[in-house]
Design a protein around this motif. Structure first.
Motif, PDB file in Angstrom:
ATOM      1  N   ASP A  56       0.809  -1.220   0.000  1.00 57.18           N
ATOM      2  CA  ASP A  56       0.000   0.000   0.000  1.00 57.18           C
ATOM      3  C   ASP A  56       0.845   1.274   0.000  1.00 57.18           C
ATOM      4  N   ASP A  57       2.126   1.177   0.342  1.00 61.88           N
ATOM      5  CA  ASP A  57       2.996   2.354   0.340  1.00 61.88           C
ATOM      6  C   ASP A  57       3.361   2.796  -1.072  1.00 61.88           C
ATOM      7  N   LEU A  58       3.336   1.877  -2.027  1.00 66.60           N
ATOM      8  CA  LEU A  58       3.921   2.136  -3.336  1.00 66.60           C
ATOM      9  C   LEU A  58       3.254   3.299  -4.059  1.00 66.60           C
ATOM     10  N   ALA A  59       1.970   3.500  -3.818  1.00 67.28           N
ATOM     11  CA  ALA A  59       1.249   4.565  -4.514  1.00 67.28           C
ATOM     12  C   ALA A  59       1.826   5.941  -4.229  1.00 67.28           C
ATOM     13  N   SER A  60       2.326   6.147  -3.005  1.00 60.88           N
ATOM     14  CA  SER A  60       2.783   7.480  -2.616  1.00 60.88           C
ATOM     15  C   SER A  60       4.248   7.736  -2.928  1.00 60.88           C
ATOM     16  N   LEU A  61       5.028   6.700  -3.230  1.00 60.77           N
ATOM     17  CA  LEU A  61       6.464   6.891  -3.358  1.00 60.77           C
ATOM     18  C   LEU A  61       6.887   7.687  -4.594  1.00 60.77           C
ATOM     19  N   PRO A  62       6.241   7.532  -5.772  1.00 65.34           N
ATOM     20  CA  PRO A  62       6.659   8.383  -6.896  1.00 65.34           C
ATOM     21  C   PRO A  62       6.517   9.874  -6.610  1.00 65.34           C
ATOM     22  N   ALA A  63       5.423  10.289  -5.959  1.00 63.42           N
ATOM     23  CA  ALA A  63       5.251  11.705  -5.631  1.00 63.42           C
ATOM     24  C   ALA A  63       6.301  12.155  -4.630  1.00 63.42           C
ATOM     25  N   GLU A 120       7.776  -0.523 -10.849  1.00 59.57           N
ATOM     26  CA  GLU A 120       9.213  -0.755 -10.679  1.00 59.57           C
ATOM     27  C   GLU A 120       9.571  -0.896  -9.210  1.00 59.57           C
ATOM     28  N   LEU A 121       9.005  -0.041  -8.385  1.00 54.55           N
ATOM     29  CA  LEU A 121       9.288  -0.104  -6.961  1.00 54.55           C
ATOM     30  C   LEU A 121       8.748  -1.381  -6.332  1.00 54.55           C
ATOM     31  N   ALA A 122       7.696  -1.935  -6.939  1.00 53.14           N
ATOM     32  CA  ALA A 122       7.122  -3.169  -6.412  1.00 53.14           C
ATOM     33  C   ALA A 122       8.104  -4.323  -6.465  1.00 53.14           C
ATOM     34  N   VAL A 123       9.022  -4.307  -7.429  1.00 56.66           N
ATOM     35  CA  VAL A 123      10.035  -5.365  -7.508  1.00 56.66           C
ATOM     36  C   VAL A 123      10.874  -5.388  -6.238  1.00 56.66           C
ATOM     37  N   TYR A 124      11.282  -4.207  -5.783  1.00 61.74           N
ATOM     38  CA  TYR A 124      12.067  -4.113  -4.552  1.00 61.74           C
ATOM     39  C   TYR A 124      11.226  -4.502  -3.337  1.00 61.74           C
ATOM     40  N   GLN A 125       9.976  -4.061  -3.319  1.00 56.84           N
ATOM     41  CA  GLN A 125       9.115  -4.350  -2.180  1.00 56.84           C
ATOM     42  C   GLN A 125       8.880  -5.853  -2.050  1.00 56.84           C
ATOM     43  N   ARG A 126       8.615  -6.523  -3.143  1.00 58.20           N
ATOM     44  CA  ARG A 126       8.373  -7.959  -3.104  1.00 58.20           C
ATOM     45  C   ARG A 126       9.617  -8.725  -2.670  1.00 58.20           C
ATOM     46  N   ALA A 127      10.792  -8.214  -3.021  1.00 55.67           N
ATOM     47  CA  ALA A 127      12.043  -8.884  -2.672  1.00 55.67           C
ATOM     48  C   ALA A 127      12.517  -8.557  -1.256  1.00 55.67           C
ATOM     49  N   GLY A 128      11.813  -7.665  -0.558  1.00 54.48           N
ATOM     50  CA  GLY A 128      12.226  -7.287   0.792  1.00 54.48           C
ATOM     51  C   GLY A 128      13.412  -6.355   0.808  1.00 54.48           C
ATOM     52  N   ARG A 129      13.568  -5.567  -0.276  1.00 55.68           N
ATOM     53  CA  ARG A 129      14.696  -4.644  -0.385  1.00 55.68           C
ATOM     54  C   ARG A 129      14.221  -3.208  -0.558  1.00 55.68           C
ATOM     55  N   ALA A 130      13.138  -2.874   0.126  1.00 57.85           N
ATOM     56  CA  ALA A 130      12.606  -1.500   0.122  1.00 57.85           C
ATOM     57  C   ALA A 130      12.152  -1.158   1.528  1.00 57.85           C
ATOM     58  N   TRP A 131      12.581   0.006   2.007  1.00 57.01           N
ATOM     59  CA  TRP A 131      12.220   0.470   3.339  1.00 57.01           C
ATOM     60  C   TRP A 131      11.657   1.881   3.242  1.00 57.01           C
ATOM     61  N   VAL A 132      10.741   2.203   4.148  1.00 57.27           N
ATOM     62  CA  VAL A 132      10.162   3.545   4.194  1.00 57.27           C
ATOM     63  C   VAL A 132      10.350   4.117   5.578  1.00 57.27           C
ATOM     64  N   GLY A 133      10.497   5.439   5.626  1.00 54.76           N
ATOM     65  CA  GLY A 133      10.451   6.173   6.881  1.00 54.76           C
ATOM     66  C   GLY A 133       9.083   6.815   6.983  1.00 54.76           C
ATOM     67  N   VAL A 134       8.337   6.518   8.028  1.00 53.94           N
ATOM     68  CA  VAL A 134       6.955   6.972   8.137  1.00 53.94           C
ATOM     69  C   VAL A 134       6.790   7.874   9.359  1.00 53.94           C
ATOM     70  N   ASP A 135       5.772   8.723   9.292  1.00 54.45           N
ATOM     71  CA  ASP A 135       5.470   9.606  10.413  1.00 54.45           C
ATOM     72  C   ASP A 135       4.496   8.925  11.375  1.00 54.45           C
ATOM     73  N   SER A 136       3.997   9.679  12.333  1.00 51.98           N
ATOM     74  CA  SER A 136       3.131   9.092  13.350  1.00 51.98           C
ATOM     75  C   SER A 136       1.806   8.593  12.788  1.00 51.98           C
ATOM     76  N   ALA A 137       1.431   9.056  11.578  1.00 50.14           N
ATOM     77  CA  ALA A 137       0.220   8.574  10.917  1.00 50.14           C
ATOM     78  C   ALA A 137       0.523   7.451   9.938  1.00 50.14           C
ATOM     79  N   ASP A 138       1.767   6.944   9.944  1.00 43.44           N
ATOM     80  CA  ASP A 138       2.219   5.865   9.072  1.00 43.44           C
ATOM     81  C   ASP A 138       2.241   6.285   7.602  1.00 43.44           C
ATOM     82  N   THR A 139       2.441   7.577   7.352  1.00 50.09           N
ATOM     83  CA  THR A 139       2.574   8.098   5.995  1.00 50.09           C
ATOM     84  C   THR A 139       4.048   8.100   5.598  1.00 50.09           C
ATOM     85  N   PRO A 140       4.409   7.504   4.446  1.00 51.92           N
ATOM     86  CA  PRO A 140       5.818   7.515   4.031  1.00 51.92           C
ATOM     87  C   PRO A 140       6.327   8.933   3.787  1.00 51.92           C
TER      88      PRO A 140
END
Length: 224
Positions: free
Chosen positions: A56-63, A90-110
């Motif tokens: 669900d994070d992937l939608a916000s990462l390009p912006a 493209e980012l989903a490839v990293y996410q599926r492989a466990g090679r993508a991390w996000v820094g999120v705020d208190s609302a869990d927004t990347p």
């Protein structure tokens, strides 16, 4: 970091025969649905934490990547600022492989993210982006440190990356995080292919540098 629109082409140069045993090397994934990236909030951020990226994070990462790239416009590098971001697919490839991390705020927004390739037996930082509203909070450093911890757990000797030599938040910043510049024979075949691909797609080689940071105890052994 890496120029965004080149990511797919440069990734094709990465040697896939050096993945650790048990790694998912699949490139093909199902289609990501049509998504609209949510607006980044500019209210006070009370907490930033690092976690593995979720679908669900992937939608916000390009912006987020576009917003981070705006800093290049302020120093006259408009071509870099105008490059399109990596697509969610493209980012989903990293996410599926466990090679993508996000820094999120208190609302869990990347508010930042990092994606990692495996290149010449090392963890190669392909892209790291931090939203301008949280710059100066140490999020970039924490993302890199999380990658280093993961790499150490996988038995990988080092992190590598390619970046701009003189842009303040590129090579000078990574030096402060413990990276050192590679020269001559220290540049491995995979890293050399990344530099060659960058030159093919229009980057001046004199502006680029490869860097490495050890993730093991003791001296970092580099190629002769």
């Amino acid at each position: 970091m890496a120029i965004k629109k080149f990511s797919r082409q440069i990734a094709s140069h990465i040697r896939r025969d050096r993945f650790p045993a048990g790694f998912d090397q699949r490139d093909g994934l199902g289609q990501v649905g049509v998504v609209v990236s949510p607006l980044m909030r500019t209210t006070e951020i009370k907490e930033l934490r690092i976690r593995l990226a979720q679908w669900d994070d992937l939608a916000s990462l390009p912006a987020l990547q576009l917003a981070a790239g705006e800093a290049f416009r302020d120093i006259g590098m408009t071509d870099v600022a105008d490059n399109p971001p990596q697509a969610a697919e493209e980012l989903a490839v990293y996410q599926r492989a466990g090679r993508a991390w996000v820094g999120v705020d208190s609302a869990d927004t990347p508010m930042g993210f990092v994606v990692v390739d495996l290149l010449d037996g090392c963890a190669h930082v392909e892209q790291v982006s931090v939203h301008p509203t949280v710059r100066g909070r140490g999020l970039g450093r924490r993302l890199i440190d999380r990658v280093a911890s993961w790499a150490a757990g996988m038995g990988l000797p080092a992190l590598t990356l390619s970046t701009f030599r003189t842009v303040p938040w590129n090579a000078p910043y990574y030096r402060r995080l413990g990276f050192r510049e590679l020269e001559g024979g220290q540049i491995t075949p995979g890293l050399r292919s990344v530099l060659e691909a960058e030159a093919t797609f229009g980057l001046d080689p004199s502006t680029r540098v490869c860097m490495r940071r050890s993730v093991r105890q003791g001296p970092d052994v580099l190629p002769d």
